[in-house]
Write a protein that holds these residues in place. Structure first.
Motif, PDB file in Angstrom:
ATOM      1  N   ILE A   1       0.964   0.687   3.023  1.00  0.00           N
ATOM      2  CA  ILE A   1       0.497  -0.009   1.815  1.00  0.00           C
ATOM      3  C   ILE A   1      -0.660  -0.950   2.144  1.00  0.00           C
ATOM      4  O   ILE A   1      -1.680  -0.991   1.443  1.00  0.00           O
ATOM      5  CB  ILE A   1       1.661  -0.785   1.172  1.00  0.00           C
ATOM      6  N   LEU A   2      -0.499  -1.698   3.252  1.00  0.00           N
ATOM      7  CA  LEU A   2      -1.528  -2.674   3.626  1.00  0.00           C
ATOM      8  C   LEU A   2      -2.853  -2.001   3.979  1.00  0.00           C
ATOM      9  O   LEU A   2      -3.924  -2.556   3.720  1.00  0.00           O
ATOM     10  CB  LEU A   2      -1.038  -3.513   4.807  1.00  0.00           C
ATOM     11  N   GLN A   3      -2.787  -0.817   4.561  1.00  0.00           N
ATOM     12  CA  GLN A   3      -4.022  -0.124   4.921  1.00  0.00           C
ATOM     13  C   GLN A   3      -4.847   0.257   3.696  1.00  0.00           C
ATOM     14  O   GLN A   3      -6.070   0.389   3.786  1.00  0.00           O
ATOM     15  CB  GLN A   3      -3.689   1.123   5.748  1.00  0.00           C
ATOM     16  N   THR A   4      -4.162   0.435   2.565  1.00  0.00           N
ATOM     17  CA  THR A   4      -4.902   0.742   1.335  1.00  0.00           C
ATOM     18  C   THR A   4      -5.426  -0.530   0.667  1.00  0.00           C
ATOM     19  O   THR A   4      -6.366  -0.477  -0.127  1.00  0.00           O
ATOM     20  CB  THR A   4      -3.996   1.497   0.340  1.00  0.00           C
ATOM     21  N   LYS A   5      -4.811  -1.659   0.974  1.00  0.00           N
ATOM     22  CA  LYS A   5      -5.197  -2.922   0.347  1.00  0.00           C
ATOM     23  C   LYS A   5      -6.193  -3.715   1.195  1.00  0.00           C
ATOM     24  O   LYS A   5      -7.077  -4.396   0.671  1.00  0.00           O
ATOM     25  CB  LYS A   5      -3.954  -3.789   0.091  1.00  0.00           C
ATOM     26  N   ILE A   6      -5.997  -3.655   2.523  1.00  0.00           N
ATOM     27  CA  ILE A   6      -6.842  -4.431   3.432  1.00  0.00           C
ATOM     28  C   ILE A   6      -7.681  -3.460   4.265  1.00  0.00           C
ATOM     29  O   ILE A   6      -7.152  -2.693   5.062  1.00  0.00           O
ATOM     30  CB  ILE A   6      -5.992  -5.328   4.356  1.00  0.00           C
ATOM     31  N   LYS A   7      -8.953  -3.488   4.089  1.00  0.00           N
ATOM     32  CA  LYS A   7      -9.844  -2.539   4.758  1.00  0.00           C
ATOM     33  C   LYS A   7     -10.239  -2.999   6.164  1.00  0.00           C
ATOM     34  O   LYS A   7     -10.678  -2.190   6.974  1.00  0.00           O
ATOM     35  CB  LYS A   7     -11.109  -2.317   3.922  1.00  0.00           C
ATOM     36  N   SER A   8     -10.087  -4.269   6.437  1.00  0.00           N
ATOM     37  CA  SER A   8     -10.503  -4.804   7.729  1.00  0.00           C
ATOM     38  C   SER A   8      -9.420  -4.601   8.785  1.00  0.00           C
ATOM     39  O   SER A   8      -8.301  -5.129   8.651  1.00  0.00           O
ATOM     40  CB  SER A   8     -10.827  -6.296   7.609  1.00  0.00           C
TER      41      SER A   8
END
Length: 578
Positions: free
Chosen positions: A386-393
């Motif tokens: 989920i975080l990989q889709t929300k946080i690109k850095s």
């Protein structure tokens, strides 16, 4: 390309196993050779007395020298320790004797826990992927309670290994039912039971593995019996065939590894009934009084949360378990649904049965730690997606994970501090030999290890039967005894903490008047405030400490068994003139 992909995960796994070995084998002689773990000490005493029978008829006799006459635990751990100790005696004869065979047992525990870590990885890899496997094995590696328990030879590490191995074989059996896989399940289940009879809740997972396909048909079409009814004969046939093979192989394995459960059945049954009575009544033995007033389930969760895993990892484990349950309910048609359900069924059944016990030693919950770590790993893996889709850095993501894993590591590293220092009872004994003249008289509490240990001075000492103070005769004897002694030694929190707690809550917990330790409460209050004519002159405490910051963690509120073995609080009181 395939080889290149495998190498990083192999390196990760080997690194985790190396870390696990360091955490489990460092400080293995934590009691400096004094056998300060009572359960381990009992196992060692029964093990060293074992002798191989010379004839078949002698082997088949209840009085055989191979019969330990001890069934509080399974006999397989005793036989394993005896055999490995004899092998190790080729390097040092004392490894087969009382003096050092406990160290052999502790190494056995450590190696079996490494095996548990390996199978946590394999189970996670089979059901999910290698990333989850690495995370799950890492979480179990750094869980405080498995680390601590690996420093003891008290069967629970072995039990956890065989239970996890049985679950792994059940998954393989479900995926590919065969006589061979059925036999493997039975062998693992039989070994679990021969290690400790409390493995019985595994039966729920075994039944689930056999019946789950049929149950899935019913779940999908609950109101259409005409659809699932034709599958009944197939289900019954499988239940009979697979069930019989598993049952027979379980029974054969159990009898081979614990033969005197059958040959000396009367002793086996009597001792197990005594243990069963203890699980229903905390007043059964003096050392179980600490569990009077225990809140079922909440007590177990509290100890896992604060001490067994630590707040951060335990939170992930509990949320991960909840996530798995919801996932199973919502995703009944997914490929891995049944395999995951087998694990959840075992976890819930085991927790429901064991968590309801009147007593709640932390080791009872150890078999659930591998699954808790697995579910925590699944949760992290899903959150990462989920975080990989929300946080690109990647920098931000990696920083977040670094903070998370560093925070989790603080807990086990804090508790490893215990093994960097001599045991508190050893330190207290050194103080006693140095500061108490040999003509002085020492009083110690019963049902606890007596101090001092080691040394060449033999003090005259009296035993204080504190548990019996509700009897006026015993109470009078105790007060007469302390008139004669010069020092009173409290070697741990084993007696004074639970007895005072019970006395303060007798009405709340509906404790019978003849079992309410008010006299003991008054005694301790007088001792601690100086009214008995004694003052505290020495205290030895070895608390876990947060690394670098050196901040102590007060774990005296944990289950007594978490502190009393390897870092008890010792207090020494000296008589003074009133």
């Amino acid at each position: 390309m395939r080889t290149a992909l495998k190498r990083p995960f192999l390196l990760y796994l080997l690194s985790i196993l190396a870390l696990a070995g360091l955490l489990r084998f460092y400080g293995i002689n934590w009691d400096q050779g004094h056998h300060l773990h009572p359960d381990e000490r009992a196992i060692v005493m029964f093990t060293t007395s074992l002798q191989f029978p010379s004839t078949i008829s002698e082997f088949l006799s209840p009085e055989s020298p191979w019969n330990p006459h001890f069934f509080a635990y399974g006999n397989f751990p005793l036989y394993l320790l005896k055999i490995v100790g004899l092998i190790a005696s080729n390097f040092d004869p004392s490894f087969a004797l009382y003096d050092k065979i406990n160290l052999v047992g502790r190494f056995i525990s450590g190696f079996f826990d490494l095996g548990t870590i390996f199978f946590v990885f394999l189970l996670a890899k089979k059901l999910f992927n290698k990333k989850v496997g690495i995370l799950a094995s890492f979480f179990y590696t750094i869980s405080v309670f498995p680390i601590q328990t690996s420093h003891f030879y008290a069967v629970d590490i072995l039990l956890t290994f065989f239970i996890l191995l049985t679950l792994y074989q059940l998954i393989k059996f479900y995926e590919k039912p065969s006589v061979k896989n059925s036999i493997f399940v039975g062998v693992c289940f039989g070994a679990s039971l021969a290690t400790k009879i409390s493995a019985i809740p595994l039966l729920a997972a075994v039944i689930a593995a056999i019946a789950i396909d049929f149950l899935l048909i019913i779940i999908k079409q609950p109101h259409k019996p005409h659809i699932w009814f034709p599958h009944v004969p197939v289900f019954l046939k499988r239940l009979m065939s697979d069930g019989i093979v598993i049952t027979v192989s379980t029974a054969i394995t159990f009898v081979i590894l614990q033969p005197y459960a059958i040959i000396d059945f009367s002793t086996f049954w009597r001792q197990n009934m005594e243990q069963s009575q203890m699980t229903r009544d905390a007043f059964t033995f003096p050392y179980t009084l600490q569990y009077v007033g225990k809140i079922p389930y909440l007590y177990e969760l509290k100890n896992i949360f604060f001490w067994g895993q630590g707040p951060i990892l335990a939170t992930l484990s509990f949320l991960g378990t909840l996530y798995m349950i919801i996932h199973i309910i919502k995703k009944q048609k997914e490929k891995k649904w049944a395999q995951e359900l087998i694990l959840i069924i075992f976890l819930l059944c085991y927790f429901a049965v064991v968590g309801k016990f009147a007593v709640g030693w932390m080791r009872y919950m150890l078999p659930l730690y591998p699954l808790l770590c697995l579910f925590a790993a699944i949760l992290i893996y899903k959150l990462n997606q989920i975080l990989q889709t929300k946080i690109k850095s990647n920098l931000i993501l990696n920083t977040l994970y670094l903070i998370l894993y560093t925070s989790i590591l603080v807990w086990p590293l804090s508790f490893m501090n215990i093994y960097t220092q001599p045991n508190t009872r050893v330190l207290a004994s050194e103080w006693i030999y140095k500061n108490i003249p040999e003509d002085k008289i020492i009083a110690r509490e019963h049902w606890d290890d007596g101090l001092p240990i080691g040394g060449n001075i033999v003090y005259k000492n009296f035993e204080l039967p504190i548990y019996g103070m509700q009897d006026p005769v015993t109470e009078k004897q105790i007060y007469q005894t302390i008139e004669e002694v010069d020092y009173i030694i409290i070697a741990s929190n084993r007696l004074h903490i639970p007895l005072q707690r019970i006395a303060q809550n007798c009405d709340k917990w509906n404790v019978p008047q003849d079992r309410c330790p008010q006299n003991a409460y008054i005694y301790y209050r007088q001792l601690f405030n100086g009214d008995l004519g004694f003052k505290k002159v020495a205290e030895f405490e070895n608390l876990p400490k947060i690394p670098i910051l050196n901040i102590p963690i007060n774990d005296q509120s944990a289950d007594e068994s978490f502190t009393v073995y390897d870092h008890p609080k010792v207090m020494i009181f000296e008589k003074f003139n009133l």
